[in-house]
Every structure is written in structure tokens, then in C-alpha cells.
Design a protein around this motif. Structure first.
Motif, PDB file in Angstrom:
ATOM      1  N   PRO A 267       0.816  -1.223   0.000  1.00  0.00           N
ATOM      2  CA  PRO A 267       0.000   0.000   0.000  1.00  0.00           C
ATOM      3  C   PRO A 267       0.848   1.270   0.000  1.00  0.00           C
ATOM      4  CG  PRO A 267      -0.695  -1.514   1.738  1.00  0.00           C
ATOM      5  CD  PRO A 267       0.588  -2.036   1.205  1.00  0.00           C
ATOM      6  N   GLN A 268       1.946   1.271   0.769  1.00  0.00           N
ATOM      7  CA  GLN A 268       2.734   2.504   0.877  1.00  0.00           C
ATOM      8  C   GLN A 268       4.124   2.175   1.382  1.00  0.00           C
ATOM      9  OE1 GLN A 268       3.713   3.746   4.055  1.00  0.00           O
ATOM     10  NE2 GLN A 268       2.520   2.374   5.363  1.00  0.00           N
ATOM     11  N   ASP A 324      -3.730   7.265  -2.125  1.00  0.00           N
ATOM     12  CA  ASP A 324      -2.512   6.495  -1.836  1.00  0.00           C
ATOM     13  C   ASP A 324      -1.540   7.281  -0.966  1.00  0.00           C
ATOM     14  OD1 ASP A 324      -3.329   4.263  -3.164  1.00  0.00           O
ATOM     15  OD2 ASP A 324      -2.278   4.741  -5.040  1.00  0.00           O
ATOM     16  N   GLN A 327      -2.821   7.515   2.639  1.00  0.00           N
ATOM     17  CA  GLN A 327      -2.592   6.297   3.416  1.00  0.00           C
ATOM     18  C   GLN A 327      -1.145   6.258   3.935  1.00  0.00           C
ATOM     19  OE1 GLN A 327      -3.936   2.864   1.283  1.00  0.00           O
ATOM     20  NE2 GLN A 327      -3.452   1.466   2.974  1.00  0.00           N
TER      21      GLN A 327
END
Lengths: 429, 462
Positions: A267-268, A324, A327
């Protein structure tokens, strides 16, 4: 288009109106992705202004010349259809600068009137046999479906569908699908990291090679660097496909399924935990130890966490960012001890809403569009996201990996430290 | 219902020298400019309408359309305000798929109500976009009903982007003012001679360099159309004695129509270059004296003012003149601004060796040819490659152009100055020339040029 039931006319007026929105058009996002392909030119199928407005924002953010063309729809073609405009625009662009790729992106105007972009490209190839081999990617990016991040994802999806094909795995090659919120500097950080473990990375798209802000020998009307179309054809043959950011999860899954590659979604890469996990994974895949350079950088991050934690502790931070990036930034701030006061994506709210929900905040995190708001509230603004028009160096900025962590800890820490020194807070105040 | 003018009507502006019919040519041609797909640069009619109207500071500007139209444009204009800040907000209905399928007039009505309730502007301008025009949103009737319900002017602007170029959009903006704003004020007329300034957008505060000159002569500015503009003042613009159109063919429809409706004569002028500023002041003064709105002493006072400012400017320019004399400039900007910047360059002893004439009228071209002399290069076509080619051919020292071409010049290692709407410095009036000189001097004589043009030492080795 999918249809839904008509909304009740009693919907509260608030939802009817966006005030100081930080949403950007999907076509802009699509154009941004296409700029990470070497020798490309994005072509927006719409009125001239669709291109001009997107171009102005991109130019101001990156401080670079941005190739971006228009099919220049007018009253007549809006009524009769834009086929001829598409064909003329592509033939003209090819005649002028021989692009390696044309990314044809739709807009609200042409999707609403229902232009058939794929059909127009077929007719172009029939009418112009010399353009039969010209790589063209068609992207559906109408304004009424999402924002920058969604348009960017649509372009990445189209590039993969158009060019990537299955085939024997190329040892040592890794494909990275890099989301809209990764700056050129982030792309370089990723490439360095993968190369440090012996991999040959292919970034889709690769902005680090096109919008990193470097002076080239000869100015060109095309994207000056990025992943090449030839490389795009190979991205389905990597040992691994790594997707960074949830906005690209769906297109990544499609690629993995179609080309039978192994897929990892992250995700990150903005918090220590996430970066540690990623580097550990690379070490296990490659069978190589974590290079000394990154071990050392990690210790610098740990030290910076200690030095800065005094200033981050319990600081209230409202954020307004693309999904994105939001997050990643939320994970980063929470891991530093700060409190996320409000977290908005462009789909959830606008900057007016951010303004209503930032009472008592210590710091705002948003793009330059929030500068006036921050000033009126007397709250410092940490500029992140798109566009950043009142600060230099967006092409070089790094926000991910240990390098990004260090940079953000120090930059944000300095703002909070300055604030504390200027306004000493009474204990418990 | 107000008749919304068609493209044809707006494209055949009789007062505009672009229009061949105005000079006995073919009436059919008008000012139609067809943008070439794949080649066109520049904004659309929607963009042009915003450029013209957004500088009105105390009103809300509501974009009825999907996100690209309202999302990219708010807060980016360089027009400054001396007071109200409503114009800085970006209001949009941000249409989604559902709105487009089922219509968004209800949403628009709610948006207008929300703005009136939460922001209390003097008026609301509602902008049509390509999509709302295509799906047939009835802007006129929504605005009319909302205006009645809210007792607030709500003004439709028929600015669908596909209707034409940015310049054409400027005209659409002017048309909205003519149809709905100018002449609607019942306020009592103020004493003393007054003018309207038309087509000046107060970029970087330029109008503030000119207004004090008028004030010193006792000439009141009734309405600024539209830089640092106020709704009420524009609604009362029909009370002015003279319209002064600044560097703008696009808003000639406003001046010409006001002449027809209210008998207000107009002049065309420029605030760039001392000769132009002085000429502008003289034209205004002559008109006021000729029509007995001011006594003869105004001429002497204006000449004294011009002499004082010209002398002051001359002494302030002296150090720059020495450094800039003989330098060669390529100018790439539109229409009237081309010749007015040539005049400004003349104040600095610089020579414009080439200029764009893409947007210039036949009159402009004749004037430019005269100002440039026989060796001057007239750039007919646009594009980065063309500009760089001309710079190379003429051996120019600098490019002065709009922000869009900034990186064309910088990437080719050529000094650049932004002359269009995103610049940060004001170049109008006598003070403006001095600012222009300072900026050109800084750009041209920066120590970076030598460094960026010099190859790395290892590249010099054989």
C-alpha cells in the motif's frame, strides 16, 4: 456508463457544491502517467482548454516543459463526432515529432457525446498506412469518474493491456507499478533500492527518468525519458510484479493474471514498518543480505525518530491528499506519535471542509492549493501532493524508503520545532 | 428570456479591426479561428470567459461542469484585489456520471443557494461548460429563478469550451456583462468626470500603477472591467463619460455596445511603455475637455504630470539603459501587446528583432512592421521549435513571452521574461517600465547563463 437511481432532490446543498476542491481531472492523471514513457506525447480528446488547463498545472508543478496535445474539439465536431479530429491530431503529431507513443485520453466532453476512440484509431490506421505501427494507447479518463489517481491508474492499465504480453520469465527483472503519488525522486529511490539487490527494475510509468528536472542537450517536444515501449512489452515477464499503492491494485492483478506473474501489493512505503517489510522481502527474494548502505540509513532513521519525537507527540494534523498518499502519510504521522485530526481524499471532501475541521490543529498537510487556507487559519502548511506550485524541486523530492522517512522527519520536525519555540505550549495546553 | 448571442453574432464584432466586414471586406468570415487538432495551443472559450470575469472580486464564480473545468482553474489567476476575496474561491458543481445522465439543474440550484447562504457575495456568476451545454442544462432559467428567490443577481455565462478560443471566451465574458450587469444599477451618479477601464485585469496589481495618475488629475474610475472590479461599480458603468479599452480587441464588444446603448464613446489605449501611457492620458484629457466635462486647465495639469513622471522614470531607467542598450529581444505574445511592448523596449534602448503576429490584426501588423523596421522578423506560426529557430537566426539575447514558453527558452539556455497573466511583477504605467527594466536586467545578466552554457571540463577535452 453504469446507471444508478436518481438522487433525492432533498439532498443537502453541501453535497451539490464543491468549494476549493483539490480534485484534479482523471485526464490530467492519465497524462502524468504517459509522461513516464520515453518519447511519448499524451493527446487529450476534448476542447483545447482540457489540454491547456492540465498543461499549466503540470508545468507549474514540475517546472518543466510538458508535452501535451489536444484534438481541439469545436462546436461542429461536438455535434458531428470527433473521429476526424482524432485522426488529424495523431497524423499532425506524427508528422511534427515522430513520437514513440501517443496516449489518446478521453475527457468528459467526448465520453458524454460518446466518441468511439478505439474505432477512430482503427480508421486512422486504415487511412494512414504509414501509421499502422505507431504505438497508440487508448485511455478512458472522463472527468466524471474519479480524479487524478483514477485517471493515472486507467493509463497504467491501458499501457499494460496494450503492450505487455506473457512470455518466458526474464531472470532478475522486476516490474514495479508506481502510483500517481510517487514523485520522480521516489521512482529513483525505488530503482536504486532494487538495483542494490541485483535486480533490473522496470517502472511503469517511470517519471524518475522524464520529470526529474535535468537539463538535456537538445530540447524535445516529447517526454525526454521514462520506460520505453520496447520495455513495456516485457513487463509481464518479470520475476515479480510489485504494485505500490491501492489505486493500482486492480490493474496489477489483471497484469499478473494475464501474464501469469507473481504479484506483491504494497500500500505505501512511507512508514518504517512498511519500508522494513519491503527491504526484508527483497533480501529474501534475492537471497542477498541488506546492503550496508541501507542498514546505516535505517540507523539514521531510528536516530531521527528519537530526535524528533518530542515535537511530533500528540500534534494534531488534518490532511487532504490523494488516497494512496494519504494512506502513506497517515501511517507515517501515526508512527511518529502525531494525531490525525482529519483525513480527506478529493472524493470525500474539499478544502472548505478541511478548513472547517482544522480548529486547534498544529499542522496542515496538503498541496499548495491549501496555502491561502493555512495562512488564514495561521497554521503551517506542509506541502505534499499535487500541485505544489509555490515550492521548488518537485522533480527531486523523495518521500519513500529510508531516505524519504529521513527527509520527512526532519522537514516536519523543523516546522513543529519552530512552532514550539515561537509559541511555547503550557503543559497540557 | 435574454437572447444568448450565437457564435456568428459574436464573431462579427463591427468595431474590431480583426473583422474584415468592419472594413468593407467579406462579412461572412468574421473572426472565426479554427484550432488545428494536434497543433493547437492555448485555452478554450471557457478559459477566456474566466480570465475576463474572475477578476470581479466581490462575486462568487460557480463553474457548472465536471472537475477539469473548475478543479484546475481556481486560485491560479494573477489578478489582485484591494479588498474582497470571494473571487479567489473555486466553486463548482463537480458533476459526476449520475448528474450527467439525469441532469444537474437541481444540483446547480442547490449550489447557488449554498453559496448565497454561506458566502454572501454581491452576485453569482454561473459558467456553462462543454458538458452542461451538450446535455442541455437550462442555465438561463435556473439563474433567473434563483435570482428571484434569493434577491441576488445570478448571471449565466454561456462559456462552453468548444465554442472557440480563449480570445473568443473573453468576448463571451464581456457579453454576459452587457446582457446582465452593465446598466442595472440605480445608484445615483457621482460628481466629476469619470471613465471605465476595460480589458485590464490587474495582474500583479498593474492598475494600481495607473489609477493614481488619473486620480491626480481628478478623473474618477467608475468601473474597472474587470481587474480589481466590483459588481456594483460595473452595474453602474453606464454612468461613465468615457470607456478606455486597454490592449484588448476581445472586449471591444463591450465598448461598442455601450456606445450604442448609452452614447459613451471609447478609445483604445495601452499602459505599457511611457509613450503609450502619456498618449493614453492625453487622449482621456482631450476627450473630457472637448466634451466640456473638464476645463482647459486640465490639459496643463496633465502635461505637468506627464513631464514629472517621464523625468522621474528617465532618471530611474538610466542605470538600466546603459546595461540594456542594444540588446536584442524576441517577443512572443498576442495582439495589441506586441506593439505596446515594442514601445516599452524602446524606453530601455532595446531592440525587438522578432515578434509574433499570430493574434494581431492588419492594423497591429502594419504598426509592428513600422516599429520593427525592415529587418524585423514577423513570426506567423506558433510552437517551441519555431521560436527557438527565430532566436537562433536573429541572435537574440532574450525571449519575452507568456509563461507557457518559459521552459522553451530556459531549456535552450536562453534568458526569459514572463509577460502574460501569471507574472509576479507589474509592468504598466511609468513605474512599470522601471520594474520591467529591473527584471530584464536581472534575467539577462544573471551569472547562471555562463555556467549553464559552459560544458563540463571533461567534455572540453579532445
Amino acid at each position: 456508463m453504469t446507471s444508478t437511481k436518481p438522487a433525492s432532490t432533498a439532498a443537502p446543498p453541501r453535497q451539490a457544491l464543491a468549494v476549493d476542491t483539490f480534485k484534479h481531472s482523471p485526464a490530467l492523471g492519465a497524462a502524468l502517467a504517459l509522461l513516464g514513457v520515453k518519447g511519448s506525447v499524451p493527446l487529450l480528446h476534448g476542447a483545447q482548454g482540457c489540454t491547456a488547463a492540465a498543461k499549466v498545472v503540470l508545468v507549474k508543478h514540475f517546472r518543466e516543459a510538458i508535452p501535451l496535445a489536444t484534438t481541439a474539439m469545436d462546436e461542429v465536431s461536438t455535434v458531428l463526432g470527433g473521429d476526424a479530429n482524432i485522426i488529424e491530431a495523431i497524423a499532425t503529431l506524427y508528422g511534427k515529432s515522430k513520437p514513440k507513443l501517443i496516449g489518446l485520453c478521453s475527457t468528459a466532453l467526448t465520453e458524454t457525446r460518446g466518441d468511439d476512440l478505439e474505432g477512430a484509431v482503427c480508421r486512422l490506421r486504415q487511412q494512414h498506412p504509414d501509421l499502422a505501427e505507431l504505438p497508440i494507447a487508448v485511455i478512458h479518463s472522463p472527468d466524471f469518474m474519479g480524479g487524478l489517481q483514477e485517471g493515472f491508474a486507467a493509463a497504467v492499465g491501458s499501457l499494460l493491456e496494450t503492450f505487455a504480453s506473457p512470455g518466458p520469465t526474464i531472470p532478475g527483472q522486476i516490474t514495479v507499478l508506481a502510483n500517481a503519488c510517487l514523485a520522480p525522486g521516489d521512482g529513483q529511490e525505488l530503482k536504486d533500492l532494487l538495483e542494490a539487490f541485483g535486480y533490473q527494475p522496470l517502472l511503469v510509468p517511470d517519471l524518475s527518468d522524464s520529470l526529474d528536472g535535468r537539463l538535456s542537450e537538445a530540447p524535445s517536444p516529447l517526454a525526454q525519458g521514462g520506460i520505453s515501449v520496447e520495455q513495456l512489452r516485457l513487463v509481464g515477464r518479470s520475476e515479480q510484479v510489485i504494485v505500490i499503492g491501492e489505486s493500482l491494485a486492480a490493474v496489477g492483478a489483471r497484469l499478473a493474471e494475464r501474464c501469469h506473474c507473481s504479484l506483491t501489493s504494497i500500500p505505501q512505503l512511507m512508514s518504517l514498518e512498511a519500508v522494513d517489510g519491503f527491504i526484508h522481502q527483497l533480501s529474501r527474494w534475492s537471497g542477498r543480505p541488506v546492503p550496508e548502505r541501507y542498514r546505516r540509513q535505517r540507523r539514521q532513521v531510528l536516530d531521527a525518530l528519537l530526535d524528533t519525537h518530542f515535537y511530533f507527540g500528540n500534534k494534531r494534523v488534518p490532511l487532504a491528499l490523494e488516497g494512496d498518499l494519504l494512506q502513506g502519510m497517515v501511517a507515517f504521522l501515526q508512527a511518529c506519535g502525531a494525531k490525525v485530526q482529519t483525513a480527506l481524499t478529493p472524493q470525500i471532501g474539499d478544502l472548505a471542509l478541511l478548513g472547517e475541521s482544522c480548529d486547534g490543529a498544529h499542522l496542515l498537510v496538503a498541496s499548495s492549493q491549501a496555502a491561502a487556507l493555512a495562512q488564514s487559519k495561521g497554521i503551517p502548511l506542509y506541502r505534499l501532493g499535487f500541485p505544489i506550485t509555490d515550492r521548488l524541486g518537485q522533480g527531486l523530492r523523495v518521500s519513500i524508503g529510508y531516505a524519504g522517512l529521513l527527509r520527512q522527519l526532519i522537514e516536519l520536525g523543523n516546522i513543529l520545532l519552530e512552532q514550539e519555540l515561537a509559541h511555547p505550549v503550557h503543559p497540557g495546553g | 428570456m435574454v437572447h444568448a448571442p450565437t457564435n456568428r453574432e459574436l464573431l462579427t464584432e463591427p468595431a474590431c479591426s480583426h473583422n474584415p466586414a468592419a472594413k468593407g471586406g467579406s462579412a461572412k468570415k468574421g473572426c472565426a479561428q479554427k484550432a488545428k487538432p494536434g497543433d493547437a495551443q492555448g485555452g478554450c472559450a471557457f478559459d477566456g470567459a474566466l480570465i475576463t470575469l474572475v477578476p470581479i472580486t466581490d462575486v462568487a464564480h460557480l463553474v457548472h461542469g465536471p472537475i477539469a473545468c473548475g478543479g484546475h482553474s481556481w486560485g491560479t489567476r494573477g489578478s489582485l484585489s484591494s479588498g474582497p476575496q470571494h473571487y479567489r474561491h473555486g466553486f463548482t458543481t463537480d458533476l459526476n456520471e449520475h448528474d450527467i445522465i439525469f441532469g444537474a439543474e437541481t444540483k446547480l440550484r442547490q449550489a447557488i443557494e449554498a453559496i448565497a447562504r454561506d458566502h454572501r457575495p454581491k452576485a453569482i456568476f454561473v459558467y456553462a461548460t462543454c458538458v452542461t451545454a451538450l446535455i442541455g442544462e437550462d442555465l438561463d432559467s435556473v439563474c433567473k429563478q434563483a435570482a428571484q428567490a434569493l434577491a441576488l443577481p445570478v448571471i449565466p455565462v454561456h462559456s462552453a469550451g468548444f465554442r472557440g478560443s480563449k480570445n473568443f471566451g473573453n468576448r463571451l465574458g464581456g457579453q454576459a456583462l452587457l446582457d446582465h450587469v452593465i446598466g442595472t444599477s440605480q445608484a445615483p451618479r457621482q460628481a466629476g468626470p469619470s471613465i471605465n477601464i476595460i480589458g485590464e485585469y490587474n495582474i500583479a496589481g498593474e492598475v494600481w500603477a495607473v489609477e493614481p495618475l488619473l486620480e491626480a488629475l481628478g478623473i474618477r474610475v467608475q468601473a474597472r472591467i474587470t481587474g480589481d472590479g466590483r459588481y456594483e461599480a460595473i452595474a453602474a458603468a453606464h454612468q461613465a463619460d468615457l470607456n478606455v479599452v486597454i490592449c484588448s480587441k476581445a472586449l471591444l464588444n463591450v465598448a461598442r455596445t455601450m456606445e450604442e446603448r448609452y452614447g459613451i464613446p471609447f478609445i483604445e489605449a495601452s499602459f505599457y511603455g511611457s509613450a503609450n501611457v502619456s498618449q493614453c492620458l492625453r487622449q482621456i484629457v482631450d476627450h473630457l475637455v472637448d466634451s466640456k466635462l473638464a476645463d482647459l486647465s486640465l490639459i496643463d495639469r496633465s502635461e505637468a504630470l506627464i513631464a514629472t513622471h517621464t523625468a522621474l522614470m528617465g532618471s530611474q531607467l538610466e542605470p538600466y539603459r546603459q546595461r540594456l542598450a542594444g540588446k536584442r529581444i524576441v517577443l512572443y505574445t498576442g495582439g495589441v501587446k506586441s506593439w505596446s511592448i515594442i514601445a516599452a523596449a524602446a524606453d530601455l534602448g532595446m531592440k525587438v528583432v522578432a515578434t509574433s503576429i499570430k493574434k494581431s490584426t492588419a492594423d497591429d501588423k502594419a504598426r509592428i512592421e513600422e516599429l520593427l523596421g525592415p529587418d524585423g522578423v514577423l513570426i506567423e506560426k506558433g510552437g517551441a521549435a519555431e521560436i527557438l529557430d527565430v532566436i537562433a537566426r536573429t541572435g537574440a539575447d532574450m525571449l519575452i513571452a507568456g509563461g507557457r514558453n518559459q521552459y522553451t527558452a530556459l531549456k535552450a539556455r536562453i534568458p526569459f521574461l514572463d509577460i502574460n497573466q501569471e507574472r509576479h511583477h507589474a509592468y504598466a504605467g511609468y513605474e512599470g517600465i522601471v520594474a520591467l527594466a529591473r527584471e530584464i536586467d536581472e534575467a539577462m545578466h544573471s551569472p547562471v547563463w555562463e555556467q549553464v552554457r559552459r560544458p563540463a571540463p571533461w567534455e572540453q577535452e579532445p
